[in-house]
Design a protein around this motif. Structure first.
Motif, PDB file in Angstrom:
ATOM      1  N   GLY A   1       2.613   5.959  -2.589  1.00  0.00           N
ATOM      2  CA  GLY A   1       3.699   6.859  -2.256  1.00  0.00           C
ATOM      3  C   GLY A   1       3.754   8.091  -3.131  1.00  0.00           C
ATOM      4  O   GLY A   1       3.967   9.209  -2.646  1.00  0.00           O
ATOM      5  N   GLU A   2       3.564   7.922  -4.438  1.00  0.00           N
ATOM      6  CA  GLU A   2       3.642   9.063  -5.356  1.00  0.00           C
ATOM      7  C   GLU A   2       2.496  10.037  -5.124  1.00  0.00           C
ATOM      8  O   GLU A   2       2.691  11.253  -5.123  1.00  0.00           O
ATOM      9  N   ALA A   3       1.295   9.510  -4.917  1.00  0.00           N
ATOM     10  CA  ALA A   3       0.136  10.381  -4.741  1.00  0.00           C
ATOM     11  C   ALA A   3       0.178  11.111  -3.403  1.00  0.00           C
ATOM     12  O   ALA A   3      -0.153  12.302  -3.323  1.00  0.00           O
ATOM     13  N   GLU A   4       0.575  10.430  -2.334  1.00  0.00           N
ATOM     14  CA  GLU A   4       0.577  11.025  -0.998  1.00  0.00           C
ATOM     15  C   GLU A   4       1.861  11.790  -0.687  1.00  0.00           C
ATOM     16  O   GLU A   4       1.870  12.656   0.190  1.00  0.00           O
ATOM     17  N   GLY A   5       2.951  11.441  -1.385  1.00  0.00           N
ATOM     18  CA  GLY A   5       4.252  12.026  -1.073  1.00  0.00           C
ATOM     19  C   GLY A   5       5.085  11.021  -0.305  1.00  0.00           C
ATOM     20  O   GLY A   5       4.664  10.543   0.754  1.00  0.00           O
TER      21      GLY A   5
ATOM     22  N   LEU B   1       0.833  -1.199   0.000  1.00  0.00           N
ATOM     23  CA  LEU B   1       0.000   0.000   0.000  1.00  0.00           C
ATOM     24  C   LEU B   1       0.871   1.255   0.000  1.00  0.00           C
ATOM     25  O   LEU B   1       0.586   2.230  -0.713  1.00  0.00           O
ATOM     26  N   GLY B   2       1.967   1.238   0.770  1.00  0.00           N
ATOM     27  CA  GLY B   2       2.881   2.367   0.774  1.00  0.00           C
ATOM     28  C   GLY B   2       3.526   2.591  -0.582  1.00  0.00           C
ATOM     29  O   GLY B   2       3.667   3.731  -1.041  1.00  0.00           O
TER      30      GLY B   2
ATOM     31  N   SER C   1       5.640  11.788   3.290  1.00  0.00           N
ATOM     32  CA  SER C   1       4.473  12.142   4.090  1.00  0.00           C
ATOM     33  C   SER C   1       4.312  11.187   5.268  1.00  0.00           C
ATOM     34  O   SER C   1       4.778  10.041   5.238  1.00  0.00           O
ATOM     35  N   ALA C   2       3.624  11.656   6.300  1.00  0.00           N
ATOM     36  CA  ALA C   2       3.441  10.850   7.504  1.00  0.00           C
ATOM     37  C   ALA C   2       2.729   9.519   7.229  1.00  0.00           C
ATOM     38  O   ALA C   2       3.147   8.479   7.752  1.00  0.00           O
ATOM     39  N   PRO C   3       1.646   9.505   6.417  1.00  0.00           N
ATOM     40  CA  PRO C   3       0.985   8.218   6.181  1.00  0.00           C
ATOM     41  C   PRO C   3       1.899   7.191   5.507  1.00  0.00           C
ATOM     42  O   PRO C   3       1.905   6.013   5.894  1.00  0.00           O
ATOM     43  N   ILE C   4       2.676   7.612   4.517  1.00  0.00           N
ATOM     44  CA  ILE C   4       3.530   6.669   3.788  1.00  0.00           C
ATOM     45  C   ILE C   4       4.679   6.194   4.675  1.00  0.00           C
ATOM     46  O   ILE C   4       4.981   4.994   4.735  1.00  0.00           O
ATOM     47  N   VAL C   5       5.319   7.108   5.378  1.00  0.00           N
ATOM     48  CA  VAL C   5       6.395   6.716   6.292  1.00  0.00           C
ATOM     49  C   VAL C   5       5.846   5.784   7.366  1.00  0.00           C
ATOM     50  O   VAL C   5       6.499   4.792   7.751  1.00  0.00           O
TER      51      VAL C   5
END
Length: 545
Positions: free
Chosen positions: A221-225, A216-217, A228-232
């Motif tokens: 990753g590209e869309a959220e950054g 999911l990350g 970004s906190a959610p991806i990290v």
């Protein structure tokens, strides 16, 4: 030891059912791409919503591959395969009847879960039924089906979308799947590991959670950054769960869902790495090439599919040849050579230019098709050959997991690199500089395949220059990313040549094959000679003294 219940039927029916199921589930990886414009219009969906239609299936497919294979070894491969098939068909029906994009995305996720079961257990079912040279031929057919499903996706998707409706890319699974289910119930034999311990529920939950967060990350990753906190948080959570999984499995030892001792097998590691690298390079490349033919060259879904037939035909012929070669040629030569051919095919994309026609892709298609065709049969065969037959489901699930993680990494990583490169190239062009601050947004639209729509919204006096700049940026960005994909395939080729060894295979996978047995003997003699050389030299030196 592996046990079977008595049942009517034969191994040919098993191979047929597994191939049909695999064709359907892999077809749904690529068939949706050409239907996305119609889905967008039907639901007035945003670009982000359309991404979830693709990502949900990939996420479901990757999340439970290992757990599905392990459960099949314990509960019965036919039983688990049947349950997965039913889930896949019900989810396909829900996709076809979806009334909004959210329902479609959720149904796609469930469809991926069912597909994961089919993908993980299918090779184990084939391995149980076929031995020796027949196994090579069977996996040759299976590998051809894998390749054909990927290559035929645009063609079938285009035909159904143009001729009927986008809904039929999902609904067509139902009647075909029901027929295959009936055949499997009547003709397929059951097999399981009779000595298996109870289900490793802790291992199942921890690994599924870890893989879900990881994929999911990668997908978001590209869309959220990427920072970004959610991806990290997803990547950190995946690492924690994976660490917990390792601790649990080490404590369970032989009762573990995933035997960590497999990592001591050089060939197991080699096949896993090669599978991941091949999936990352080829799937992202095909995705981008389809986008180029459809969005830049402006062919319809059906016309796009037709122009990929050279790749499809080459792949089918190569897979048939590879099936007969798996028991005649050392596996490392097939795996290494197949990745080298893929690398060459990806590099040949450089023959395309802003003003070339689709025929400039033909050399690339032949190279990629030949490499993919030669790769799939030995990959599927080797994935279960490193363990005893009773562990085939686990081994198959592990390998398919590496493949799907490779797909996620490839599409996310190379997709992000492509979008960034095209955006920069367009912004740096003369036409892009005329747009000023909006050049970046325009470039992103070009990379996403919406260049024609973006040009249509621009001032009429700028349209010709913008169209030329968009086309040049897309093609140059495509070529740059294909070179990177080719480099990844070269690394995979080297791993295949160096880290796949016949002597690491389980005796059941080579006991009936004279060629492979001779290869094991030769490798052993090479090792023995290397080990004895210092002693011989010492004796000679002593005699001289």
């Amino acid at each position: 030891m592996s046990g079977r219940t008595t049942a009517t039927g034969g191994r040919g029916w098993t191979l047929a059912v597994v191939c049909v199921a695999t064709f359907m589930l892999l077809l749904d990886l690529t068939v949706v791409n050409v239907a996305l414009p119609d889905i967008r219009d039907a639901f007035d969906a945003s670009f982000t919503s359309l991404q979830w239609v693709l990502d949900a299936y990939a996420l479901g497919l990757a999340a439970v591959l290992l757990t599905a294979g392990s459960l099949a070894d314990r509960l019965g491969r036919k039983r688990v395969f049947t349950v997965g098939f039913i889930v896949f068909l019900l989810a396909s029906l829900a996709c076809g009847l979806a009334n909004d994009v959210v329902v479609l995305s959720v149904s796609r996720g469930v469809q991926g879960l069912g597909g994961a079961v089919l993908f993980a257990v299918g090779p184990a079912l084939i391995g149980q039924e076929f031995q020796g040279k027949d196994r090579g031929k069977a996996f040759g057919i299976f590998g051809g089906v894998v390749g054909l499903s990927i290559a035929f996706g645009p063609l079938i998707g285009g035909a159904l979308t143009d001729g009927l409706s986008w809904r039929w890319i999902f609904l067509v699974n139902v009647p075909v799947g029901l027929l295959a289910l009936v055949v499997s119930g009547l003709r397929m034999r059951e097999s399981r590991d009779e000595s298996a311990s109870a289900v490793d529920w802790w291992g199942l939950v921890l690994f599924t959670g870890a893989l879900t967060l990881l994929v999911l990350g990668l997908l978001r990753g590209e869309a959220e950054g990427w920072g970004s906190a959610p991806i990290v948080g997803m990547f950190a959570g995946s690492a924690v769960l994976l660490g917990g999984f390792g601790i649990v499995e080490r404590r369970r030892g032989e009762r573990a869902m995933f035997q960590l001792s497999l990592f001591r097998n050089v060939t197991f590691n080699g096949v896993s790495v090669v599978t991941l690298l091949c999936a990352a390079a080829t799937m992202s490349a095909i995705f981008l090439l389809v986008s180029y033919v459809q969005n830049v060259l402006a062919y319809s879904p059906w016309e796009t599919g037709l122009r990929f037939l050279p790749l499809t035909g080459t792949l089918f012929v190569a897979a048939a040849i590879a099936g007969s070669l798996t028991t005649r040629v050392p596996q490392r030569l097939l795996m290494g050579s197949s990745l080298a051919l893929i690398a060459g095919g990806l590099g040949l994309v450089a023959l395309t230019g802003p003003d070339t026609s689709w025929t400039a892709l033909l050399p690339s298609m032949f190279g990629i098709g030949l490499g993919m065709g030669l790769f799939n049969p030995p990959r599927a065969s080797l994935s279960i050959a490193v363990v005893e037959p009773s562990k085939a489901g686990m081994a198959s699930g592990i390998n398919e997991t590496f493949q799907q993680v490779g797909v996620a990494i490839g599409i996310a990583g190379f997709g992000a690199a492509f979008q960034s490169r095209v955006t920069d190239l367009f912004a740096q062009s003369e036409a892009g500089r005329q747009l000023g601050p909006s050049a970046h947004e325009f470039g992103e639209a070009v990379a996403a395949g919406g260049g024609a729509e973006a040009v249509g919204r621009a001032p009429s006096e700028l349209a010709p220059a913008l169209e030329a700049a968009a086309r040049t940026a897309f093609v140059d960005g495509l070529t740059d990313v294909m070179w990177v994909c080719a480099a990844v395939a070269v690394v995979g080729s080297l791993v295949g040549f160096l880290f796949i060894r016949t002597r690491d295979l389980h005796e059941s996978a080579r006991g009936d094959d004279t060629v492979l047995s001779a290869e094991v003997t030769r490798e052993s003699l090479d090792e023995q000679s290397a080990g004895e050389l210092p002693a011989v030299e010492a004796v000679r030196a002593g005699g001289e003294r």
